[in-house]
Design a protein around this motif. Structure first.
Motif, PDB file in Angstrom:
ATOM      1  N   ILE A 107       0.849  -1.184   0.000  1.00 60.21           N
ATOM      2  CA  ILE A 107       0.000   0.000   0.000  1.00 60.21           C
ATOM      3  C   ILE A 107       0.889   1.239   0.000  1.00 60.21           C
ATOM      4  CG2 ILE A 107      -1.806   1.231   1.260  1.00 60.21           C
ATOM      5  CD1 ILE A 107      -2.442  -1.481   2.650  1.00 60.21           C
ATOM      6  N   LEU A 108       0.603   2.176  -0.881  1.00 60.11           N
ATOM      7  CA  LEU A 108       1.313   3.455  -0.894  1.00 60.11           C
ATOM      8  C   LEU A 108       0.501   4.472  -0.112  1.00 60.11           C
ATOM      9  CD1 LEU A 108       2.601   3.754  -4.580  1.00 60.11           C
ATOM     10  CD2 LEU A 108       3.580   2.528  -2.640  1.00 60.11           C
ATOM     11  N   ASP A 109       1.184   5.235   0.752  1.00 63.05           N
ATOM     12  CA  ASP A 109       0.467   6.230   1.551  1.00 63.05           C
ATOM     13  C   ASP A 109       0.191   7.477   0.713  1.00 63.05           C
ATOM     14  OD1 ASP A 109       2.838   7.667   1.419  1.00 63.05           O
ATOM     15  OD2 ASP A 109       3.491   7.095   3.436  1.00 63.05           O
ATOM     16  N   PRO A 121       5.723  -9.058   5.434  1.00 59.88           N
ATOM     17  CA  PRO A 121       5.223  -9.039   4.050  1.00 59.88           C
ATOM     18  C   PRO A 121       3.982  -8.179   3.884  1.00 59.88           C
ATOM     19  CG  PRO A 121       4.603 -11.087   5.139  1.00 59.88           C
ATOM     20  CD  PRO A 121       5.520 -10.362   6.079  1.00 59.88           C
ATOM     21  N   GLY A 122       3.803  -7.691   2.654  1.00 60.11           N
ATOM     22  CA  GLY A 122       2.548  -7.091   2.251  1.00 60.11           C
ATOM     23  C   GLY A 122       1.748  -8.183   1.561  1.00 60.11           C
ATOM     24  N   ILE A 123       0.615  -8.554   2.119  1.00 60.22           N
ATOM     25  CA  ILE A 123      -0.129  -9.737   1.665  1.00 60.22           C
ATOM     26  C   ILE A 123      -1.421  -9.311   0.984  1.00 60.22           C
ATOM     27  CG2 ILE A 123      -1.233 -11.895   2.401  1.00 60.22           C
ATOM     28  CD1 ILE A 123       0.623 -11.877   4.834  1.00 60.22           C
ATOM     29  N   GLY A 124      -1.702  -9.953  -0.136  1.00 56.98           N
ATOM     30  CA  GLY A 124      -2.966  -9.763  -0.823  1.00 56.98           C
ATOM     31  C   GLY A 124      -3.809 -11.018  -0.729  1.00 56.98           C
ATOM     32  N   ILE A 125      -5.135 -10.855  -0.537  1.00 56.86           N
ATOM     33  CA  ILE A 125      -6.036 -12.001  -0.397  1.00 56.86           C
ATOM     34  C   ILE A 125      -7.300 -11.758  -1.200  1.00 56.86           C
ATOM     35  CG2 ILE A 125      -5.187 -12.566   1.919  1.00 56.86           C
ATOM     36  CD1 ILE A 125      -7.763 -11.271   3.038  1.00 56.86           C
ATOM     37  N   SER A 126      -8.019 -12.829  -1.411  1.00 55.85           N
ATOM     38  CA  SER A 126      -9.377 -12.711  -1.938  1.00 55.85           C
ATOM     39  C   SER A 126     -10.334 -12.612  -0.754  1.00 55.85           C
ATOM     40  CB  SER A 126      -9.728 -13.933  -2.796  1.00 55.85           C
ATOM     41  OG  SER A 126      -9.612 -15.134  -2.032  1.00 55.85           O
ATOM     42  N   VAL A 150     -11.080  -2.116  -3.630  1.00 55.62           N
ATOM     43  CA  VAL A 150     -10.137  -2.812  -2.767  1.00 55.62           C
ATOM     44  C   VAL A 150     -10.518  -2.573  -1.310  1.00 55.62           C
ATOM     45  CG1 VAL A 150      -8.492  -0.895  -2.530  1.00 55.62           C
ATOM     46  CG2 VAL A 150      -7.673  -3.241  -2.412  1.00 55.62           C
ATOM     47  N   MET A 151     -10.049  -3.462  -0.420  1.00 57.41           N
ATOM     48  CA  MET A 151     -10.243  -3.325   1.018  1.00 57.41           C
ATOM     49  C   MET A 151      -8.881  -3.481   1.696  1.00 57.41           C
ATOM     50  SD  MET A 151     -13.370  -6.059   1.077  1.00 57.41           S
ATOM     51  CE  MET A 151     -13.868  -5.821   2.790  1.00 57.41           C
ATOM     52  N   ILE A 152      -8.711  -2.830   2.861  1.00 59.12           N
ATOM     53  CA  ILE A 152      -7.462  -2.983   3.604  1.00 59.12           C
ATOM     54  C   ILE A 152      -7.770  -3.224   5.079  1.00 59.12           C
ATOM     55  CG2 ILE A 152      -6.127  -1.566   2.004  1.00 59.12           C
ATOM     56  CD1 ILE A 152      -6.286   0.737   3.972  1.00 59.12           C
ATOM     57  N   ASP A 153      -6.801  -3.765   5.803  1.00 57.35           N
ATOM     58  CA  ASP A 153      -7.016  -4.035   7.221  1.00 57.35           C
ATOM     59  C   ASP A 153      -7.016  -2.731   8.027  1.00 57.35           C
ATOM     60  OD1 ASP A 153      -4.174  -3.878   8.855  1.00 57.35           O
ATOM     61  OD2 ASP A 153      -3.887  -4.372   6.740  1.00 57.35           O
ATOM     62  N   THR A 154      -7.620  -2.782   9.193  1.00 53.30           N
ATOM     63  CA  THR A 154      -7.814  -1.570   9.999  1.00 53.30           C
ATOM     64  C   THR A 154      -6.478  -0.971  10.459  1.00 53.30           C
ATOM     65  OG1 THR A 154      -8.151  -3.034  11.906  1.00 53.30           O
ATOM     66  CG2 THR A 154     -10.115  -2.184  10.813  1.00 53.30           C
ATOM     67  N   ASN A 155      -5.477  -1.811  10.744  1.00 48.93           N
ATOM     68  CA  ASN A 155      -4.179  -1.284  11.157  1.00 48.93           C
ATOM     69  C   ASN A 155      -3.551  -0.443  10.048  1.00 48.93           C
ATOM     70  OD1 ASN A 155      -4.392  -2.602  13.604  1.00 48.93           O
ATOM     71  ND2 ASN A 155      -3.256  -4.399  12.926  1.00 48.93           N
ATOM     72  N   SER A 156      -3.624  -0.952   8.811  1.00 50.70           N
ATOM     73  CA  SER A 156      -3.064  -0.214   7.679  1.00 50.70           C
ATOM     74  C   SER A 156      -3.844   1.072   7.433  1.00 50.70           C
ATOM     75  CB  SER A 156      -3.082  -1.086   6.422  1.00 50.70           C
ATOM     76  OG  SER A 156      -2.280  -2.241   6.591  1.00 50.70           O
ATOM     77  N   ALA A 196       2.458  -7.137   9.396  1.00 51.77           N
ATOM     78  CA  ALA A 196       2.140  -7.264   7.978  1.00 51.77           C
ATOM     79  C   ALA A 196       0.959  -6.374   7.614  1.00 51.77           C
ATOM     80  CB  ALA A 196       1.822  -8.718   7.633  1.00 51.77           C
ATOM     81  N   SER A 197       0.847  -6.047   6.331  1.00 51.83           N
ATOM     82  CA  SER A 197      -0.342  -5.348   5.823  1.00 51.83           C
ATOM     83  C   SER A 197      -1.164  -6.338   5.013  1.00 51.83           C
ATOM     84  CB  SER A 197       0.061  -4.150   4.963  1.00 51.83           C
ATOM     85  OG  SER A 197       0.760  -4.581   3.799  1.00 51.83           O
ATOM     86  N   LEU A 198      -2.481  -6.139   5.016  1.00 49.25           N
ATOM     87  CA  LEU A 198      -3.387  -7.085   4.375  1.00 49.25           C
ATOM     88  C   LEU A 198      -4.333  -6.312   3.455  1.00 49.25           C
ATOM     89  CD1 LEU A 198      -3.739 -10.155   4.539  1.00 49.25           C
ATOM     90  CD2 LEU A 198      -5.521  -9.805   6.249  1.00 49.25           C
ATOM     91  N   THR A 199      -4.369  -6.725   2.205  1.00 49.81           N
ATOM     92  CA  THR A 199      -5.201  -6.086   1.194  1.00 49.81           C
ATOM     93  C   THR A 199      -6.113  -7.137   0.570  1.00 49.81           C
ATOM     94  OG1 THR A 199      -3.374  -4.587   0.677  1.00 49.81           O
ATOM     95  CG2 THR A 199      -5.185  -4.673  -0.892  1.00 49.81           C
TER      96      THR A 199
END
Length: 847
Positions: A107-109, A121-126, A150-156, A196-199
């Motif tokens: 994710i780019l800020d 890691p930066g992780i992508g999921i379905s 797209v969706m991202i986790d609350t921490n990110s 980690a970040s989750l997208t």
């Protein structure tokens, strides 16, 4: 006797406290390491349990590639979408859904910078539409439903400040993506992702970006109420066949935890080694302390023997003091260890590895802390205790009793044997053809040589102190001569004090030699192996999109771009790390020295191997190699070339197409950029920088910058190791303080007489300081000599692993020697002040 033991403890509490500090520091490091690794393990175990459905289906791996996941092993395996419908028909299945997961999504800020994961890691999921199978919970907005969402986790979301409705930019294993943020979600119960970040994408988009259309990385299965997951797993396994792994949630969590624990062992061992060094150094201090206490209490112990105390009682009395010191030291060490673990968690948190929950203080950790602290103290005090028990009762009747020490003949003989054995092992390690065996021999040789020199240290001390110490009288006159004689008069004590510092500096200097040799090897390697003017590498330690190579290749003045990728396969039954390259760009970007063959056959079914691999596997140019891919496909490659060791390429090189056919992830680790003839690098760089501005996860470097980057990583590791070893040097400094303080007490009458005949307070303080300095310098010289031997031997034994050059950092060694002298000065501050404060008449009158 126990009352006497307690009285002695109270009488010598300050001296014993200094010895106890060695135990405190050693135990604190052991306990802190165990608490930290237990907490780290719990964090990831909870994470693994959160990700598993009742039953999970993945492609069965033909061989073990380490931690599961597409990023770790460099290979990916998929499950076809048709399998979802087959599993849905199994009796007892309540829900089933395919899922996609892959690393390399960043994710780019708002400023266009990569969200810092600290190496995680930066992780992508379905996005799972079946809530019963999903470890995620929608917090805000809605689920992604198309390629522009797209969706991202609350921490990110919290770190970047993005809100639902914003347009955000993502770097994926494929293209750069701009999408609308339509929802945020929490992972698991706590939202912890260990940094980690989750997208999340909708399934079709995730397959297009992260796997392949119609392919999943796994399938989650939910059991109907009342259906045992083990029973359901057996039913699913019968349907999908042996090509797939079917595991229950607990089995998958245990499997991942076992793999993670194995990887975690390195951190555990790494930290515990330094704790062991600290405790080993601490034994010298405790041994020295109790030896001096016993010597000072000669008449007291003899009087106890005269009054009927048995040898066993005297031994138990001294060991009782040691037991109390060990228990108290271990208790304080436990508390300090908890603090160290908290510090380690905060340190790793600053790097992005967030450990959720409280620190884990297991019963085993407490037991190990006490066992280590008490055992080390008792073992160290045993020899002085036995010496105390042999005190003759008649000594109580004599005012001029002198404790007679045994000769050094046996000790010298043992030291010579151990030293010769250690030198032989060092030589054997340098001559070994196997790097692992050579390093092991060097390690054993280093241990034997340290023990041997420690045994010989009293013998070596006298000529060293008399020759080097001869400088002191010439500069400081009588004060210098007294300091020299004080250091020489008890070579055992001087040697024990210096040995603690010797060990610490031996290890510091050894790693300095290894670090300097590694950096020199990097310079030589890059200068001799890399033809490319520029190198593109990851700024986050993870592979990046092949789109980068395409855009760099379109820049005017760029003649060739060679991507470098990693993957795994079994070659003739042995798991091998494969390096994938572009055969056309290889000759322009990397210099290879050929032993036989060439790179011409690499574009087809060819494989290039380095000379050690070819010799070890018995391969020659033209030989056929049987290949087993991770998804159990069998192929054949032909050895088309054998080259001299090249650390840039590794041991086994295939084409990018061959690597992709073996399941290699289509992401690059490095790009080697060669410019057209006559093109100025300075003219092309601005254009390259402009292209790479869109990909902040990579950096552009010329050869010199790339060398500095690689050497910087070595220097960081060296800094970490030396920071750990500072603990042993600190303990050694405490040992010098302790020895000098007790020596001052032991020589109270002598000091009083010196003051009576005209020695001033300033001269007395100088005498104690000079004695500390010469002891420190003696330990430092031994440590530097041994460390240089160890570093040279280990560097030579690892020549096949890339340390091809030998460099000894002499200026740094000189700094270490000066630091050792400074340690002596600082260590003498308290004992010198104590000596100067003694009243002349009281000192003379004191027995």
């Amino acid at each position: 006797m126990w009352r006497t033991t307690w009285r002695n403890l109270l009488a010598h509490k300050v001296r014993l406290a200094l010895s106890g500090l060695a135990i405190v520091l050693g135990v604190a490091f052991v306990v802190g390491t165990l608490i930290f690794t237990d907490t780290l393990s719990k964090t990831f175990n909870d994470l693994f349990r959160s990700t598993a459905a009742d039953v999970n289906v993945t492609r069965a791996a033909a061989f073990d590639q380490g931690l599961e996941g597409t990023g770790t092993g460099g290979t990916a395996t998929y499950v076809p979408a048709e399998l979802v419908d087959e599993i849905a028909e199994v009796d007892g299945v309540a829900a089933v859904e395919g899922n996609v997961q892959a690393e390399g999504v960043y994710i780019l800020d708002a400023d266009g910078e990569v969200l810092d994961t600290g190496g995680a890691p930066g992780i992508g999921i379905s996005w799972d539409t079946e809530e019963s199978l999903s470890p995620t919970t929608l917090v805000d907005g809605r689920a992604a439903a198309g390629p522009g969402e797209v969706m991202i986790d609350t921490n990110s979301a919290e770190e970047t400040g993005f809100r639902v409705g914003d347009t955000i930019t993502l770097l994926t294993p494929g293209p750069r993506v701009e999408a609308e943020l339509v929802g945020t979600f929490r992972f698991g119960d706590s939202g912890g992702l260990a940094g980690a970040s989750l997208t999340a994408f909708d399934t079709a988009t995730a397959q297009e970006l992260l796997s392949e259309p119609g392919q999943f990385t796994g399938i989650g299965v939910g059991a109907e109420d009342g259906v045992d997951p083990d029973v359901l797993a057996d039913r699913v396994a019968a349907v999908v066949g042996s090509d797939y792994d079917v595991k229950t949630a607990s089995e998958q969590a245990e499997s991942l935890s076992a793999d993670f624990s194995e990887a975690l062992q390195f951190i555990n061992i790494f930290l515990l080694v330094f704790a062991g060094i600290a405790l080993f150094v601490g034994t010298f201090i405790i041994l020295n302390t109790f030896s001096m206490l016993v010597a000072q209490r000669t008449r007291e112990l003899a009087l106890l023997r005269a009054l009927g105390a048995s040898r066993g009682q005297v031994t138990r009395s001294v060991l009782g003091e040691a037991l109390v010191v060990g228990v108290v030291g271990a208790t304080v060490g436990l508390a300090a260890g908890y603090g160290i673990a908290a510090g380690l968690r905060a340190l790793f948190g600053s790097f992005g590895l967030t450990l959720d929950g409280t620190l884990v203080l297991a019963t085993d950790t407490v037991l190990w802390g006490y066992a280590v602290g008490v055992l080390v103290t008792l073992v160290s005090a045993y020899v002085p205790a036995r010496r105390a028990a042999r005190m003759p009762p008649v000594a109580a009747m004599r005012d001029d009793v002198v404790h007679v020490q045994r000769g050094l003949r046996r000790r010298t003989a043992l030291g010579v044997v151990l030293s010769l054995a250690g030198l032989a092992a060092l030589v054997g390690g340098t001559l070994s053809d196997d790097g692992g065996t050579g390093a092991s021999l060097v390690g054993l040789g280093a241990l034997a040589l340290i023990l041997g020199v420690t045994a010989l240290s009293p013998v070596l001390a006298q000529p060293f102190l008399r020759s080097v110490g001869a400088v002191l009288p010439r500069i400081w006159g009588t004060t210098g001569r007294l300091a020299q004689e004080n250091a020489v008069r008890n070579p055992r004590r001087t040697a024990a004090t210096a040995s603690a510092l010797m060990i610490g500096l031996a290890l510091v200097s050894a790693f300095s030699v290894i670090g300097a040799s590694t950096n020199a090897s990097i310079d030589s390697l890059i200068a001799g192996s890399v033809r490319a003017e520029y190198i593109v590498s990851s700024a986050v330690g993870q592979p990046f999109s092949p789109d980068v190579a395409e855009e760099v290749g379109d820049v005017d003045g760029v003649a060739a771009v060679m991507p470098l990728r990693w993957g795994q396969a079994q070659l003739d039954g042995q798991t091998s790390l494969l390096t994938g390259v572009d055969p056309d760009a290889l000759p322009r970007t990397v210099e290879l020295s050929w032993v036989d063959g060439s790179a011409e056959g690499l574009g087809g079914d060819g494989v290039l191997v380095d000379q050690p691999t070819a010799e070890g596997r018995g391969w020659a140019v033209g030989d056929t190699v049987e290949v087993l891919t991770l998804d159990n496909r069998q192929e054949q490659l032909t050895v088309s070339g054998i080259f001299e060791t090249n650390q840039v390429l590794g041991s086994t090189v295939v084409s990018i197409d061959t690597l992709a056919g073996a399941g290699g992830v289509e992401q690059d680790r490095f790009l080697f950029v060669d410019l057209a003839d006559g093109t100025s690098p300075a003219d092309v760089r601005p254009q390259l920088d402009e292209v790479l501005d869109a990909y902040p996860i990579v950096n552009l470097k010329d050869q010199t910058e790339f060398q500095d980057e690689q050497k910087g990583q070595v220097d960081q590791l060296l800094l970490l190791i030396n920071a750990m070893l500072v603990l042993s040097v600190l303990i050694a400094a405490l040992g010098i303080v302790n020895t000098l303080a007790m020596s001052v007490i032991e020589r109270t009458r002598e000091i009083g007489l010196l003051r009576a005949v005209g020695l001033g307070q300033a001269q007395l303080r100088r005498m104690v300081r000079l004695e500390a300095v010469i002891i420190s310098v003696y330990g430092a010289v031994l440590g530097l000599v041994l460390g240089t031997l160890f570093g040279v031997a280990l560097s030579r034994s690892l020549a096949d692993q890339g340390i091809t050059e030998l460099a000894v950092p002499y200026p740094r060694m000189a700094v270490f020697l000066l630091v050792a002298a400074l340690i002596g000065v600082l260590a003498a501050v308290f004992p010198a002040r104590r000596a100067a404060k003694l009243q002349v008449l009281d000192a003379i009158a004191r027995a």
